[in-house]
Design a protein around this motif. Structure first.
Motif, PDB file in Angstrom:
ATOM      1  N   TYR A 299       0.819  -1.216   0.000  1.00  0.00           N
ATOM      2  CA  TYR A 299       0.000   0.000   0.000  1.00  0.00           C
ATOM      3  C   TYR A 299       0.849   1.260   0.000  1.00  0.00           C
ATOM      4  O   TYR A 299       0.350   2.337  -0.331  1.00  0.00           O
ATOM      5  N   ALA A 300       2.109   1.167   0.369  1.00  0.00           N
ATOM      6  CA  ALA A 300       2.990   2.327   0.299  1.00  0.00           C
ATOM      7  C   ALA A 300       3.271   2.668  -1.158  1.00  0.00           C
ATOM      8  O   ALA A 300       3.297   1.775  -2.014  1.00  0.00           O
ATOM      9  N   PRO A 301       3.476   3.927  -1.491  1.00  0.00           N
ATOM     10  CA  PRO A 301       3.773   4.278  -2.890  1.00  0.00           C
ATOM     11  C   PRO A 301       5.122   3.702  -3.316  1.00  0.00           C
ATOM     12  O   PRO A 301       6.031   3.555  -2.496  1.00  0.00           O
ATOM     13  N   PRO A 302       5.289   3.383  -4.597  1.00  0.00           N
ATOM     14  CA  PRO A 302       6.531   2.756  -5.084  1.00  0.00           C
ATOM     15  C   PRO A 302       7.639   3.795  -5.297  1.00  0.00           C
ATOM     16  O   PRO A 302       8.114   4.006  -6.417  1.00  0.00           O
ATOM     17  N   LEU A 303       8.039   4.450  -4.221  1.00  0.00           N
ATOM     18  CA  LEU A 303       9.066   5.488  -4.263  1.00  0.00           C
ATOM     19  C   LEU A 303      10.241   5.079  -3.396  1.00  0.00           C
ATOM     20  O   LEU A 303      10.055   4.732  -2.215  1.00  0.00           O
TER      21      LEU A 303
END
Length: 256
Positions: free
Chosen positions: A177-181
């Motif tokens: 769920y965390a952004p792919p950054l």
């Protein structure tokens, strides 16, 4: 075209890749907490997730697609990896009790052929766990990660594909769920983002994880459907004569 094994290694050695591995490993461990006495296969690039099963499983093997390349695993001891083609897996029938499929289905040239080969090598009542990019998630749009390559799936698409290949979907989960950054603040807060996403937006996880069981019977419902056969459209008589066909054109529709 598949990502090569070097790109996968680079991803998992990065901060973002390590955070993704932790989140996926937590979900895989919740679905399959143990594999005591079982034969386990990891197909695709599954070696970051197979370690916990080596302690009590009877056999653990990692198979990597030929177009991807292979990595020796584990670093010490006998090699447990093999190289093979998607549509012709180098195993006998009914061998594996558990198959983990990750970094494989999205880039397969023929996903159905791959799943039917997996069905062949799985033991009766064996269980398959697919980890694939979620069509509705951010990770499917992130070209800098392995999950941004190939075809993503929705839950319904994946369930339909499994059913067509004689698997029965049993359970579904999502992860990432965390952004792919690859930012330190993002990877440091990945665990918190995972818990918040599961509560607030469960449908928008970056990955779909679907467990299915090998069915030993065919879907009889498909055989009962009516098939409509339509004839070719009628052509003008002049066109028929030019082509040397003087017989009447078919115009009926036949229902079986």
């Amino acid at each position: 075209m598949r990502l090569d094994v070097l790109a996968l290694q680079r991803f998992y050695s990065s901060r973002l890749g390590d955070a993704a591995r932790r989140m996926i490993e937590r979900r895989v461990g919740a679905i399959w907490p143990a594999a005591a006495g079982l034969d386990v296969l990891g197909l695709g690039y599954a070696i970051p997730y197979l370690g916990p099963y080596r302690e009590n499983a009877r056999r653990v093997v990692a198979l990597m697609p030929a177009a991807q390349g292979v990595e020796r695993w584990p670093a010490a001891g006998p090699n447990l990896t093999a190289l093979g083609e998607d549509a012709r897996l180098p195993f006998l029938d009914s061998v594996f009790d558990r198959v983990l499929l990750i970094h494989a289905l999205e880039e397969a040239e023929a996903p159905a052929a791959l799943l039917r080969e997996i069905w062949r090598i799985m033991a009766p009542e064996g269980r398959l766990l697919i980890v694939a990019a979620n069509r509705a998630g951010l990770w499917a749009r992130a070209d800098a990660t392995p999950f941004g390559h190939g075809r993503p799936f929705s839950r319904h698409q994946l369930a339909a594909l499994l059913s067509d290949c004689l698997f029965e979907p049993m359970a579904t989960a999502r992860a990432l769920y965390a952004p792919p950054l690859d930012w330190p603040v993002v990877t440091a807060l990945a665990d918190g983002a995972e818990r918040a996403g599961e509560l607030l937006a469960p449908a928008f996880g970056g990955l779909i994880m679907m467990e299915a069981i090998k069915r030993l019977y065919a879907d009889l419902g498909a055989a009962k459907r009516k098939v409509l056969l339509a004839s070719a459209p009628a052509r003008p008589r002049s066109a028929s004569r030019e082509n040397g066909c003087d017989g009447p054109a078919l115009s009926r529709q036949t229902t079986l």
